[in-house]
Enzyme design. Structure first.
Site, PDB file in Angstrom:
ATOM      1  N   GLU A 220       0.883  -1.174   0.000  1.00 40.30           N
ATOM      2  CA  GLU A 220       0.000   0.000   0.000  1.00 40.30           C
ATOM      3  C   GLU A 220       0.912   1.214   0.000  1.00 40.30           C
ATOM      4  O   GLU A 220       1.420   1.623   1.044  1.00 40.30           O
ATOM      5  CB  GLU A 220      -0.898  -0.017   1.245  1.00 40.30           C
ATOM      6  N   CYS A 254      -2.131   9.682   2.570  1.00 42.21           N
ATOM      7  CA  CYS A 254      -1.670   9.074   1.316  1.00 42.21           C
ATOM      8  C   CYS A 254      -2.582   9.412   0.152  1.00 42.21           C
ATOM      9  O   CYS A 254      -2.130   9.460  -0.988  1.00 42.21           O
ATOM     10  CB  CYS A 254      -1.554   7.566   1.479  1.00 42.21           C
TER      11      CYS A 254
HETATM   12  P1  NAD Z   1       7.398   5.011   7.889  1.00 43.52           P
HETATM   13  O1  NAD Z   1       8.660   5.792   7.803  1.00 43.52           O
HETATM   14  O2  NAD Z   1       6.706   4.900   9.191  1.00 43.52           O
HETATM   15  O3  NAD Z   1       7.710   3.572   7.291  1.00 43.52           O
HETATM   16  C1  NAD Z   1       6.733   2.572   7.194  1.00 43.52           C
HETATM   17  C2  NAD Z   1       7.214   1.326   7.912  1.00 43.52           C
HETATM   18  O4  NAD Z   1       8.379   0.831   7.291  1.00 43.52           O
HETATM   19  C3  NAD Z   1       7.541   1.573   9.380  1.00 43.52           C
HETATM   20  O5  NAD Z   1       6.938   0.576  10.163  1.00 43.52           O
HETATM   21  C4  NAD Z   1       9.045   1.512   9.412  1.00 43.52           C
HETATM   22  O6  NAD Z   1       9.540   0.999  10.642  1.00 43.52           O
HETATM   23  C5  NAD Z   1       9.375   0.576   8.277  1.00 43.52           C
HETATM   24  N1  NAD Z   1      10.680   0.865   7.687  1.00 43.52           N
HETATM   25  C6  NAD Z   1      11.219   2.084   7.448  1.00 43.52           C
HETATM   26  N2  NAD Z   1      12.425   1.956   6.880  1.00 43.52           N
HETATM   27  C7  NAD Z   1      12.669   0.628   6.759  1.00 43.52           C
HETATM   28  C8  NAD Z   1      13.764  -0.152   6.244  1.00 43.52           C
HETATM   29  N3  NAD Z   1      14.863   0.430   5.738  1.00 43.52           N
HETATM   30  N4  NAD Z   1      13.651  -1.499   6.271  1.00 43.52           N
HETATM   31  C9  NAD Z   1      12.554  -2.093   6.772  1.00 43.52           C
HETATM   32  N5  NAD Z   1      11.503  -1.399   7.280  1.00 43.52           N
HETATM   33  C10 NAD Z   1      11.550  -0.073   7.274  1.00 43.52           C
HETATM   34  O7  NAD Z   1       6.291   5.596   6.910  1.00 43.52           O
HETATM   35  P2  NAD Z   1       6.492   6.307   5.507  1.00 43.52           P
HETATM   36  O8  NAD Z   1       7.044   5.341   4.530  1.00 43.52           O
HETATM   37  O9  NAD Z   1       7.152   7.630   5.660  1.00 43.52           O
HETATM   38  O10 NAD Z   1       4.947   6.544   5.169  1.00 43.52           O
HETATM   39  C11 NAD Z   1       4.570   7.520   4.278  1.00 43.52           C
HETATM   40  C12 NAD Z   1       4.342   6.922   2.907  1.00 43.52           C
HETATM   41  O11 NAD Z   1       3.354   5.915   3.002  1.00 43.52           O
HETATM   42  C13 NAD Z   1       3.800   7.926   1.918  1.00 43.52           C
HETATM   43  O12 NAD Z   1       4.384   7.684   0.669  1.00 43.52           O
HETATM   44  C14 NAD Z   1       2.319   7.607   1.868  1.00 43.52           C
HETATM   45  O13 NAD Z   1       1.703   7.971   0.668  1.00 43.52           O
HETATM   46  C15 NAD Z   1       2.342   6.133   2.061  1.00 43.52           C
HETATM   47  N6  NAD Z   1       1.074   5.688   2.630  1.00 43.52           N
HETATM   48  C16 NAD Z   1       0.297   4.873   1.895  1.00 43.52           C
HETATM   49  C17 NAD Z   1      -0.928   4.473   2.396  1.00 43.52           C
HETATM   50  C18 NAD Z   1      -1.824   3.566   1.635  1.00 43.52           C
HETATM   51  O14 NAD Z   1      -2.763   3.062   2.233  1.00 43.52           O
HETATM   52  N7  NAD Z   1      -1.592   3.302   0.362  1.00 43.52           N
HETATM   53  C19 NAD Z   1      -1.331   4.910   3.657  1.00 43.52           C
HETATM   54  C20 NAD Z   1      -0.486   5.737   4.375  1.00 43.52           C
HETATM   55  C21 NAD Z   1       0.723   6.126   3.871  1.00 43.52           C
END
Ligand code: NAD
Length: 484
Positions: A220, A254
């Site tokens: 997602e 998102c």
């Molecule tokens: P985040 O930084 O919290 O990362 C998401 C998860 O990935 C966390 O649990 C984190 O611990 C893990 N993570 C981070 N780096 C990692 C690595 N190197 N290796 C393994 N795991 C790792 O969240 P984010 O990515 O900044 O979230 C924002 C993004 O998510 C935006 O692009 C947004 O559009 C997208 N998003 C999508 C949806 C959807 O439903 N499609 C919903 C919310 C957010």
């Protein structure tokens, strides 16, 4: 509190946690419907009994107001639980399918079986909704689940890690706190499904970990979700809805409209209406509004303030680093393809709304199609022709006319992306489908033995039966192929 409430927390290394979840699944406890229903009810009780604590955690992490927290997080999950409980029996019942005449009197069914142990990796922007909606879907399908909340929303992660084991089955449901090292350790384990929500860069890391155990993955992701405003749109309502869609959760959504596409005349008409919409939602000084959120971290604050070109600000632009406040900001963009045009490069994911001029409908569609497939595409119009053109000629996770964000609240609609915005979809019945396997079950009596008609030797009589009944469509008898 309900009788499902337990006092201790799950603990141990990621490997130990996954082993406990696996043991719970293998024991068979998660499969019966009463267990699934009890888990969903317990999760609902958790949310209702701790609504205030959840709201406080969300306020600490993101400055969310209690009402917004209820609409977009706690209440959202409660509604999803209620919808799932209402339909679970129908969604999970074996489904009879007709058998061809040649296999009569056999019986064929599709039986939904849980996958096993599901890993949910969640982001920080809707830390309750995006942990618990996949969790409840996976539980409804009869799985054991390990949830990894985001370390970037620490108050909410802590609260979920404390509360979930008190309400849900501690052997089958686990919350693992932590960041990259913990997620990396989890990804080394064997899961039966990985459900990841977050950015595409980490999505690739998740995908790279999955082949080790041939684990199916749902991604997602995000990206830039455009909003096209046609010249025939009701601009007053459009402006209010754009403000709501963009500045809810300070733009950290998102499916927020990332940028606006419209003709020059429509953009000029929209500017004062959007500015007015911001004032009516958050007052003259949004920093004083209890309804307006804050940027989640210093890193994201720096990223967002760095992308605002103050010479091109239509409204907003003020910020305060100490409270990570960035005013609802609208900017004009002259050359969206210029490499230094930061607001048009990556997903904004914050309260900055670029306005981009396009000549007409065709140019808007070409603009959308010239970029990655978005998670959501919004079109504001009163014309059915414009609606038809976007439906037919563009691809996106979701397409919504005259309203942003709201498609998430329709429980029958699948929620997910396409292409760069994600793969796989969930919510409601789609969650149960996602987290289960549709097993084909065919049951044939041994007598009468109808398979005799499709087994050699193929006598003339059998060939006639095969042509007419068993595998119809074969008009002429072909000569036997040469042996050897
Ligand atoms: P985040 O930084 O919290 O990362 C998401 C998860 O990935 C966390 O649990 C984190 O611990 C893990 N993570 C981070 N780096 C990692 C690595 N190197 N290796 C393994 N795991 C790792 O969240 P984010 O990515 O900044 O979230 C924002 C993004 O998510 C935006 O692009 C947004 O559009 C997208 N998003 C999508 C949806 C959807 O439903 N499609 C919903 C919310 C957010």
């Amino acid at each position: 509190m309900t009788e499902t409430v337990r006092e201790t927390r799950a603990a141990g290394t990621p490997a130990e946690v996954v082993a406990r979840a696996r043991a719970a699944f293998d024991s068979g406890t998660t499969k019966p419907r009463p267990w699934r229903v009890a888990q969903l009810r317990a999760l609902r009780t958790l949310l209702v009994e701790h609504e205030l604590e959840v709201a406080e955690a969300l306020h600490a992490d993101l400055g969310k107001s209690a009402t917004e927290a209820w609409i977009t997080e706690t209440g959202f999950v409660v509604r999803e639980i209620d919808h799932t409980l209402r339909h679970l029996r129908a969604w999970t019942a074996p489904r009879r399918v007709p058998v061809p005449l040649s296999l009569a009197p056999g019986r064929a069914r599709v039986v939904r079986e849980p996958l096993g142990v599901v890993l949910v990796i969640a982001p920080w922007n809707y830390p309750v909704q995006l942990c618990l909606t996949p969790l409840l879907g996976a539980l409804a399908a009869g799985n054991a689940v390990v949830v990894k909340p985001s370390e970037i929303a620490p108050a909410t992660a802590r609260l979920l890690a404390r509360l979930v084991p008190r309400y849900l089955d501690r052997s089958a449901v686990h919350v693992v706190e932590g960041g990259v090292p913990e997620t990396t350790a989890l990804l080394a384990e064997r899961f039966d499904h990985i459900f990841y929500t977050g950015n595409g860069a980490v999505g690739r890391i998740v995908l790279e970990a999955a082949p080790r155990h041939l684990t199916p993955v749902t991604l997602e992701l995000g990206g830039k979700s455009p909003a096209y405003v046609a010249d025939d749109a009701d601009l007053a309502v459009t402006a209010q809805r754009l403000v709501w869609g963009k500045f809810t959760n300070a733009g950290q959504t998102c499916v927020a409209p990332d940028y606006v596409l419209a003709s020059r005349a429509t953009l000029e008409a929209l500017k004062p209406l959007i500015a007015q919409g911001i004032r009516s939602a958050f007052g003259e000084d949004p920093s004083q509004s209890t309804e307006y959120g804050r940027i989640v971290s210093e890193r994201h604050f720096e990223r967002l303030t760095g992308m605002v070109d103050h010479d091109r600000v239509v409204t907003g632009g003020r910020s305060d680093a100490s409270s990570r406040y960035l005013e609802p900001t609208v900017v004009e963009v002259d050359d969206p393809d210029h490499p230094e045009q930061l607001v048009m490069r990556d997903e904004i994911f914050g309260p900055v709304l670029p306005l981009v001029e396009v000549d007409d409908l065709d140019a808007a569609i070409a603009f959308v199609n010239g970029r990655e497939k978005p998670l959501a595409l919004y079109v504001f119009t009163s014309s059915s022709r414009v609606r038809q053109r976007f439906t037919r000629d563009t691809s996106s996770g979701a397409l919504a006319f005259n309203v942003p964000l709201a498609h998430l609240a329709v429980p029958g609609l699948p929620f997910g992306g396409v292409g760069a915005s994600g793969t796989g979809a969930y919510h409601g019945e789609h969650s149960v489908e996602l987290f289960s396997h549709a097993k084909s079950v065919l049951s044939m009596p041994t007598r009468p033995d109808t398979t005799v008609w499709v087994r050699p030797p193929f006598t003339a009589l059998k060939q006639q039966v095969i042509a007419r009944v068993a595998v119809p469509g074969r008009r002429r008898r072909s000569p036997a192929p040469p042996l050897g």
